[in-house]
Design a protein around this motif. Structure first.
Motif, PDB file in Angstrom:
ATOM      1  N   ASP A 122      46.442  32.570  38.249  1.00  0.00           N
ATOM      2  CA  ASP A 122      46.354  32.675  39.701  1.00  0.00           C
ATOM      3  C   ASP A 122      46.749  34.059  40.204  1.00  0.00           C
ATOM      4  O   ASP A 122      46.288  34.494  41.265  1.00  0.00           O
ATOM      5  CB  ASP A 122      47.242  31.613  40.345  1.00  0.00           C
ATOM      6  CG  ASP A 122      46.837  30.210  39.906  1.00  0.00           C
ATOM      7  OD1 ASP A 122      45.777  29.732  40.351  1.00  0.00           O
ATOM      8  OD2 ASP A 122      47.572  29.611  39.101  1.00  0.00           O
ATOM      9  N   PHE A 123      47.616  34.746  39.454  1.00  0.00           N
ATOM     10  CA  PHE A 123      48.064  36.083  39.814  1.00  0.00           C
ATOM     11  C   PHE A 123      48.169  36.927  38.548  1.00  0.00           C
ATOM     12  O   PHE A 123      48.438  36.397  37.463  1.00  0.00           O
ATOM     13  CB  PHE A 123      49.436  36.041  40.513  1.00  0.00           C
ATOM     14  CG  PHE A 123      49.481  35.156  41.724  1.00  0.00           C
ATOM     15  CD1 PHE A 123      49.079  35.624  42.966  1.00  0.00           C
ATOM     16  CD2 PHE A 123      49.921  33.842  41.626  1.00  0.00           C
ATOM     17  CE1 PHE A 123      49.117  34.805  44.090  1.00  0.00           C
ATOM     18  CE2 PHE A 123      49.965  33.010  42.735  1.00  0.00           C
ATOM     19  CZ  PHE A 123      49.555  33.502  43.968  1.00  0.00           C
ATOM     20  N   ARG A 124      47.988  38.248  38.721  1.00  0.00           N
ATOM     21  CA  ARG A 124      48.064  39.168  37.584  1.00  0.00           C
ATOM     22  C   ARG A 124      48.926  40.370  37.981  1.00  0.00           C
ATOM     23  O   ARG A 124      48.632  41.051  38.965  1.00  0.00           O
ATOM     24  CB  ARG A 124      46.656  39.619  37.167  1.00  0.00           C
ATOM     25  CG  ARG A 124      45.882  38.543  36.413  1.00  0.00           C
ATOM     26  CD  ARG A 124      44.375  38.768  36.453  1.00  0.00           C
ATOM     27  NE  ARG A 124      43.857  38.536  37.802  1.00  0.00           N
ATOM     28  CZ  ARG A 124      43.585  37.325  38.300  1.00  0.00           C
ATOM     29  NH1 ARG A 124      43.735  36.260  37.545  1.00  0.00           N
ATOM     30  NH2 ARG A 124      43.151  37.196  39.542  1.00  0.00           N
ATOM     31  N   ILE A 125      49.986  40.595  37.205  1.00  0.00           N
ATOM     32  CA  ILE A 125      50.863  41.751  37.370  1.00  0.00           C
ATOM     33  C   ILE A 125      50.560  42.693  36.213  1.00  0.00           C
ATOM     34  O   ILE A 125      50.583  42.277  35.051  1.00  0.00           O
ATOM     35  CB  ILE A 125      52.354  41.347  37.337  1.00  0.00           C
ATOM     36  CG1 ILE A 125      52.623  40.174  38.287  1.00  0.00           C
ATOM     37  CG2 ILE A 125      53.231  42.547  37.653  1.00  0.00           C
ATOM     38  CD1 ILE A 125      52.340  40.443  39.734  1.00  0.00           C
ATOM     39  N   ILE A 126      50.280  43.980  36.510  1.00  0.00           N
ATOM     40  CA  ILE A 126      49.810  44.878  35.461  1.00  0.00           C
ATOM     41  C   ILE A 126      50.699  46.109  35.332  1.00  0.00           C
ATOM     42  O   ILE A 126      51.320  46.557  36.304  1.00  0.00           O
ATOM     43  CB  ILE A 126      48.349  45.317  35.731  1.00  0.00           C
ATOM     44  CG1 ILE A 126      47.711  45.927  34.481  1.00  0.00           C
ATOM     45  CG2 ILE A 126      48.268  46.268  36.911  1.00  0.00           C
ATOM     46  CD1 ILE A 126      46.215  46.131  34.583  1.00  0.00           C
ATOM     47  N   ASP A 174      42.384  50.861  40.528  1.00  0.00           N
ATOM     48  CA  ASP A 174      41.080  50.316  40.893  1.00  0.00           C
ATOM     49  C   ASP A 174      41.099  48.794  40.828  1.00  0.00           C
ATOM     50  O   ASP A 174      40.494  48.115  41.676  1.00  0.00           O
ATOM     51  CB  ASP A 174      39.989  50.860  39.975  1.00  0.00           C
ATOM     52  CG  ASP A 174      39.747  52.354  40.177  1.00  0.00           C
ATOM     53  OD1 ASP A 174      40.096  52.866  41.262  1.00  0.00           O
ATOM     54  OD2 ASP A 174      39.222  52.994  39.247  1.00  0.00           O
ATOM     55  N   ALA A 175      41.785  48.260  39.814  1.00  0.00           N
ATOM     56  CA  ALA A 175      41.881  46.805  39.679  1.00  0.00           C
ATOM     57  C   ALA A 175      42.589  46.196  40.881  1.00  0.00           C
ATOM     58  O   ALA A 175      42.204  45.132  41.375  1.00  0.00           O
ATOM     59  CB  ALA A 175      42.607  46.445  38.387  1.00  0.00           C
ATOM     60  N   ALA A 176      43.626  46.877  41.363  1.00  0.00           N
ATOM     61  CA  ALA A 176      44.337  46.385  42.550  1.00  0.00           C
ATOM     62  C   ALA A 176      43.460  46.472  43.786  1.00  0.00           C
ATOM     63  O   ALA A 176      43.451  45.563  44.621  1.00  0.00           O
ATOM     64  CB  ALA A 176      45.625  47.177  42.747  1.00  0.00           C
ATOM     65  N   GLU A 177      42.706  47.562  43.908  1.00  0.00           N
ATOM     66  CA  GLU A 177      41.865  47.742  45.092  1.00  0.00           C
ATOM     67  C   GLU A 177      40.795  46.670  45.186  1.00  0.00           C
ATOM     68  O   GLU A 177      40.457  46.216  46.288  1.00  0.00           O
ATOM     69  CB  GLU A 177      41.221  49.128  45.054  1.00  0.00           C
ATOM     70  CG  GLU A 177      40.420  49.474  46.290  1.00  0.00           C
ATOM     71  CD  GLU A 177      39.896  50.894  46.282  1.00  0.00           C
ATOM     72  OE1 GLU A 177      38.969  51.171  47.075  1.00  0.00           O
ATOM     73  OE2 GLU A 177      40.386  51.707  45.491  1.00  0.00           O
ATOM     74  N   MET A 178      40.261  46.224  44.052  1.00  0.00           N
ATOM     75  CA  MET A 178      39.216  45.202  44.088  1.00  0.00           C
ATOM     76  C   MET A 178      39.782  43.779  44.072  1.00  0.00           C
ATOM     77  O   MET A 178      39.033  42.813  44.068  1.00  0.00           O
ATOM     78  CB  MET A 178      38.228  45.403  42.939  1.00  0.00           C
ATOM     79  CG  MET A 178      38.789  45.211  41.555  1.00  0.00           C
ATOM     80  SD  MET A 178      37.538  45.474  40.232  1.00  0.00           S
ATOM     81  CE  MET A 178      37.287  47.250  40.299  1.00  0.00           C
ATOM     82  N   GLY A 179      41.101  43.647  44.063  1.00  0.00           N
ATOM     83  CA  GLY A 179      41.726  42.338  44.122  1.00  0.00           C
ATOM     84  C   GLY A 179      41.886  41.646  42.785  1.00  0.00           C
ATOM     85  O   GLY A 179      42.227  40.464  42.737  1.00  0.00           O
TER      86      GLY A 179
END
Length: 262
Positions: A122-126, A174-179
């Motif tokens: 449900d959520f991803r922390i990178i 970029d991954a954060a910007e695209m959700g």
């Protein structure tokens, strides 16, 4: 920490939070059939534990996962090798259907199959230096563990095509910007930040979390009218619970609620 199955996955029970870990650090948590079966069993045990309100998915050691074990992938086309091709899809469906929200902590690396492993969470922390992408087109195949179906639902078709068809790593920003990911931290802090994110979730009503997740997951899979009917039905079910009354009484009395999942 409690080992599961053959010992290639583990569960750490932390009050309302359970931490599920890939436990093959000497091989950078590369996934074998046994590891995937162990992970599936771990998530099934977590799902059955009503005292757990949120879950993390982590990698033991410095790396989340190097992806699929390359020797296993080479041998999977050999009918004599006896490789179970359904074990990975079943694992992903188990994570997706888990009643508790799941937070993945992606540190150092999560390519190919490891990338797909994070998609039903449900959520991803990178981690800010994590190698995160779908590389399969450079290996003579394409991501068919859910990558071409779950990813467009998360980031849109155009972004998904860029990730899949270039076979390149996705920059965390970029991954954060695209959700696709929700927070970025130094890689060495990812596990703790992932646990902290899950702990934030456990402050909420567990049945509210569970029913909201069910309703949200249905949003992209059902017609609007059917989805709204499910939403209303789930909401009405909660009206009769003790936690519903406790939530509103606590707010009126200006105190912290004491939820019990009942």
């Amino acid at each position: 920490m409690e080992s599961v199955g053959t010992g290639l996955a583990a569960i750490d029970w932390n009050d309302r939070r359970a931490d599920v870990s890939l436990s093959r650090p000497e091989k950078r948590n590369a996934m074998t059939v046994d590891l995937m079966r162990d992970l599936t069993e771990a998530f099934e045990r977590v799902d059955a534990n009503e005292d757990v309100w949120a879950v993390t998915l982590l990698g033991e050691g410095p790396v989340f996962s190097a992806g699929m074990d390359l020797e296993m992938m080479r041998d999977r086309v050999d009918p004599d090798a006896g490789i179970d091709r359904d074990v990975f899809p079943y694992l992903l469906e188990t994570i997706e259907d888990l009643r508790q929200p799941v937070v993945a902590g992606i540190k150092r690396a999560a390519p190919a199959g490891a990338f797909e492993l994070t998609l039903p969470c449900d959520f991803r922390i990178i981690g800010e230096d994590a190698k995160y992408g779908l590389l399969e087109v450079a290996l003579g195949t394409f991501p068919h563990g859910g990558g071409t179906q779950r990813l467009p639902r998360l980031v849109g078709l155009s972004n998904a095509k860029e990730i899949v068809l270039t076979g390149e790593f996705v920059d965390p920003e970029d991954a954060a910007e695209m959700g696709l990911v929700h927070e970025i931290h130094p890689d060495e802090d990812v596990d703790e930040r992932t646990k902290a994110f899950a702990d934030r979730l456990t402050e909420n009503a567990p049945l509210g979390l569970e029913y909201a997740k069910r309703s949200l997951n249905a949003a992209l899979e059902t017609p609007l009218e059917q989805g709204l009917a499910l939403e209303r039905s789930l909401g009405h079910d909660l009206d009769d619970t003790r936690d519903y009354r406790e939530g509103f009484e606590a707010r009126l009395e200006d105190r912290e609620p004491e939820f019990r999942r009942e």
